[in-house]
Scaffold this active site. Structure first.
Site, PDB file in Angstrom:
ATOM      1  N   ARG A   9       0.832  -1.182   0.109  1.00 32.82           N
ATOM      2  CA  ARG A   9       0.017  -0.061   0.046  1.00 32.82           C
ATOM      3  C   ARG A   9       0.891   1.130  -0.063  1.00 32.82           C
ATOM      4  O   ARG A   9       1.998   1.104   0.516  1.00 32.82           O
ATOM      5  CB  ARG A   9      -0.821   0.141   1.151  1.00 32.82           C
ATOM      6  CG  ARG A   9      -1.888  -1.162   1.260  1.00 32.82           C
ATOM      7  CD  ARG A   9      -2.661  -1.267   2.499  1.00 32.82           C
ATOM      8  NE  ARG A   9      -3.603  -2.208   2.440  1.00 32.82           N
ATOM      9  CZ  ARG A   9      -3.254  -3.444   3.068  1.00 32.82           C
ATOM     10  NH1 ARG A   9      -2.117  -3.658   3.648  1.00 32.82           N
ATOM     11  NH2 ARG A   9      -4.308  -4.410   3.095  1.00 32.82           N
ATOM     12  N   LYS A  55      -2.271  -2.893   7.429  1.00 32.90           N
ATOM     13  CA  LYS A  55      -3.718  -2.626   7.839  1.00 32.90           C
ATOM     14  C   LYS A  55      -4.363  -3.804   8.855  1.00 32.90           C
ATOM     15  O   LYS A  55      -4.928  -3.829   9.476  1.00 32.90           O
ATOM     16  CB  LYS A  55      -4.454  -2.794   6.677  1.00 32.90           C
ATOM     17  CG  LYS A  55      -6.031  -2.361   6.622  1.00 32.90           C
ATOM     18  CD  LYS A  55      -6.512  -2.176   5.205  1.00 32.90           C
ATOM     19  CE  LYS A  55      -8.191  -1.900   5.500  1.00 32.90           C
ATOM     20  NZ  LYS A  55      -8.766  -1.839   3.761  1.00 32.90           N
ATOM     21  N   HIS A  94      -3.690   3.583  -4.893  1.00 30.38           N
ATOM     22  CA  HIS A  94      -3.853   2.216  -4.754  1.00 30.38           C
ATOM     23  C   HIS A  94      -3.996   1.268  -6.150  1.00 30.38           C
ATOM     24  O   HIS A  94      -3.903  -0.003  -6.019  1.00 30.38           O
ATOM     25  CB  HIS A  94      -5.272   2.024  -4.189  1.00 30.38           C
ATOM     26  CG  HIS A  94      -5.557   0.824  -3.179  1.00 30.38           C
ATOM     27  ND1 HIS A  94      -4.744   0.603  -2.082  1.00 30.38           N
ATOM     28  CD2 HIS A  94      -6.266  -0.537  -3.249  1.00 30.38           C
ATOM     29  CE1 HIS A  94      -4.996  -0.356  -1.347  1.00 30.38           C
ATOM     30  NE2 HIS A  94      -6.081  -1.120  -2.204  1.00 30.38           N
ATOM     31  N   ARG A 112      -0.943  -1.118  -6.165  1.00 28.65           N
ATOM     32  CA  ARG A 112      -1.116  -2.387  -5.504  1.00 28.65           C
ATOM     33  C   ARG A 112      -1.911  -3.120  -6.502  1.00 28.65           C
ATOM     34  O   ARG A 112      -1.740  -4.421  -6.516  1.00 28.65           O
ATOM     35  CB  ARG A 112      -1.982  -2.056  -4.339  1.00 28.65           C
ATOM     36  CG  ARG A 112      -2.105  -3.201  -3.595  1.00 28.65           C
ATOM     37  CD  ARG A 112      -2.573  -2.983  -2.172  1.00 28.65           C
ATOM     38  NE  ARG A 112      -3.255  -3.870  -1.193  1.00 28.65           N
ATOM     39  CZ  ARG A 112      -2.409  -4.611  -0.549  1.00 28.65           C
ATOM     40  NH1 ARG A 112      -1.122  -4.705  -0.261  1.00 28.65           N
ATOM     41  NH2 ARG A 112      -3.044  -5.752   0.249  1.00 28.65           N
ATOM     42  N   HIS A 163      -3.903 -10.106   2.784  1.00 30.27           N
ATOM     43  CA  HIS A 163      -5.139 -10.521   2.848  1.00 30.27           C
ATOM     44  C   HIS A 163      -5.421 -11.588   3.879  1.00 30.27           C
ATOM     45  O   HIS A 163      -4.613 -12.794   3.977  1.00 30.27           O
ATOM     46  CB  HIS A 163      -5.776 -10.892   1.657  1.00 30.27           C
ATOM     47  CG  HIS A 163      -6.120  -9.747   0.679  1.00 30.27           C
ATOM     48  ND1 HIS A 163      -6.070 -10.068  -0.817  1.00 30.27           N
ATOM     49  CD2 HIS A 163      -5.692  -8.306   0.894  1.00 30.27           C
ATOM     50  CE1 HIS A 163      -6.140  -9.043  -1.328  1.00 30.27           C
ATOM     51  NE2 HIS A 163      -5.796  -7.829  -0.596  1.00 30.27           N
ATOM     52  N   TYR A 204      -8.657 -11.305  -8.135  1.00 28.32           N
ATOM     53  CA  TYR A 204      -7.548 -11.363  -9.320  1.00 28.32           C
ATOM     54  C   TYR A 204      -7.523 -12.536  -9.770  1.00 28.32           C
ATOM     55  O   TYR A 204      -6.799 -12.721 -10.769  1.00 28.32           O
ATOM     56  CB  TYR A 204      -6.044 -10.766  -8.607  1.00 28.32           C
ATOM     57  CG  TYR A 204      -6.185  -9.649  -7.868  1.00 28.32           C
ATOM     58  CD1 TYR A 204      -6.300  -8.307  -8.501  1.00 28.32           C
ATOM     59  CD2 TYR A 204      -6.179  -9.344  -6.502  1.00 28.32           C
ATOM     60  CE1 TYR A 204      -6.293  -7.028  -7.909  1.00 28.32           C
ATOM     61  CE2 TYR A 204      -6.234  -8.380  -5.785  1.00 28.32           C
ATOM     62  CZ  TYR A 204      -6.153  -7.126  -6.367  1.00 28.32           C
ATOM     63  OH  TYR A 204      -6.288  -5.954  -5.920  1.00 28.32           O
TER      64      TYR A 204
END
Length: 362
Positions: free
Chosen positions: A198, A221, A280, A283, A306, A315
């Site tokens: 990020r 995050k 973003h 990313r 994630h 993706y």
């Protein structure tokens, strides 16, 4: 008389357990509500002697928010922001008593906000903040009832297009980044494209995080540390950048703030991106090209950090092998193969001719 009309409405005044039992007094807007309450009292008193109705929780919603903040929220990295949002929500809903906070009240508040132009995704976030607060208060044994938002469903949000840059667009963007006066924006962008970081993770990178061919991202995050391999050339370039700028930045940081410089360069390129995908997009570009080039979806999940594979699966469709069987197993292909071999489609399934032809089409 146990029910009578007063200036305040219909008053229930009864002793369901007899003359020596506990007295209950409560007013209602309609006689029907009063009768239902009286029947409810009598039923519970008959079935469970000594039963007492639950006491009202007369704390205001803001009081619960303050308790949540003092005992839990202030420990969260985004706790102050959530605290501020919760207080604004409480004010907009009229700061109801705790036991008057219902799913219906929130739904009414949400409808007003949607009418005012607030997005459905924003309302889903507001619901999650309030619902999470009640869940935490219940875990702390401060909230005794069920979560008032438990049965309120979030809006279903259509998946947004995840744009990514082509190689030509990367060339164009990098050319504009180099033209700017900011000495860090180009290098930060390279880190994002090489690691899927990020923007904030790359921008705040410190020297101890880069060593032995790895970048370790700590202030993430998900609050979990993740390490991403980089090639020797990028590591050497980062080291040179640090040597050149460390005296002016300090705190072992590689870069100073460069967000605005990136936005300005992006605007100069004329590249159009969906709303909210400015920095973003770097990313998304990493993840998209990773899959296009044959990367593994589970590896990508670890690289991006994630917590759920479902997030990374956005993706998956970019993989060259994604759903590739559709090319040969669809009925049109089967019908065409049968025509080539002069067979019926039913016979095609056992025909060596068609098997050979199918392999040749792969």
């Amino acid at each position: 008389m146990t029910i009578r009309k007063t200036t305040l409405g219909w008053l229930v005044d009864t002793r369901p357990e007899g003359a020596t039992g506990k007295r209950y007094r409560k007013s209602f807007d309609t006689k029907r509500e009063a009768l239902e309450y009286e029947a409810w009292l009598k039923t519970n008193a008959t079935q469970t002697p000594g039963w007492q109705p639950a006491k009202r929780d007369v704390r205001k919603l803001t009081e619960l928010i303050e308790i949540w903040h003092s005992q839990h929220g202030r420990q969260l990295s985004s706790g102050e922001d959530t605290y501020s949002r919760l207080k604004k929500m409480a004010e907009a809903m009229g700061n109801p008593y705790a036991d008057k906070m219902t799913g219906e009240l929130f739904a009414q508040y949400r409808a007003v906000r949607i009418e005012a132009g607030i997005s459905a995704s924003s309302m889903n976030r507001e619901k999650s903040y309030l619902q999470a607060m009640f869940n935490e208060l219940a875990r702390l044994d401060i909230w005794k009832g069920e979560n008032p938002l438990q049965k309120v469903r979030s809006f279903k949000i259509a998946e947004r297009e995840l744009s990514f840059l082509t190689y030509d667009q990367i060339d164009l963007l990098f050319a504009e980044l180099k033209k700017g006066r900011n000495e860090h924006v180009h290098m930060i962008s390279q880190v994002c494209l090489a690691t899927g970081a990020r923007w904030s993770e790359a921008e705040t990178l410190r020297r101890p995080q880069v060593r032995n061919g790895l970048i370790q991202f700590a202030l993430t995050k998900s609050k979990k540390v993740r390490a991403v391999p980089i090639d020797a050339d990028l590591e050497a370039t980062l080291d040179g950048h640090y040597q050149k700028h460390s005296s002016t930045i300090g705190d072992e940081r590689f870069f100073s703030t460069a967000y605005s410089a990136f936005i300005e360069a992006l605007n100069r390129t004329g590249i159009i991106l969906p709303a909210g995908q400015a920095t973003h997009v770097m990313r998304h570009t990493f993840a998209s090209h990773f899959m296009i080039n044959g990367g593994n979806i589970l590896v990508l999940q670890k690289i991006l950090g994630h917590s759920s594979l479902a997030m990374t699966m956005r993706y998956a469709h970019l993989s060259p092998d994604h759903l590739i069987e559709v090319r040969t197993l669809n009925p049109l292909s089967k019908w065409k193969n049968a025509q080539i071999c002069g067979l019926t489609v039913a016979a095609e399934a056992t025909s060596e001719c068609i098997a050979i032809e199918a392999r040749s089409l792969l």
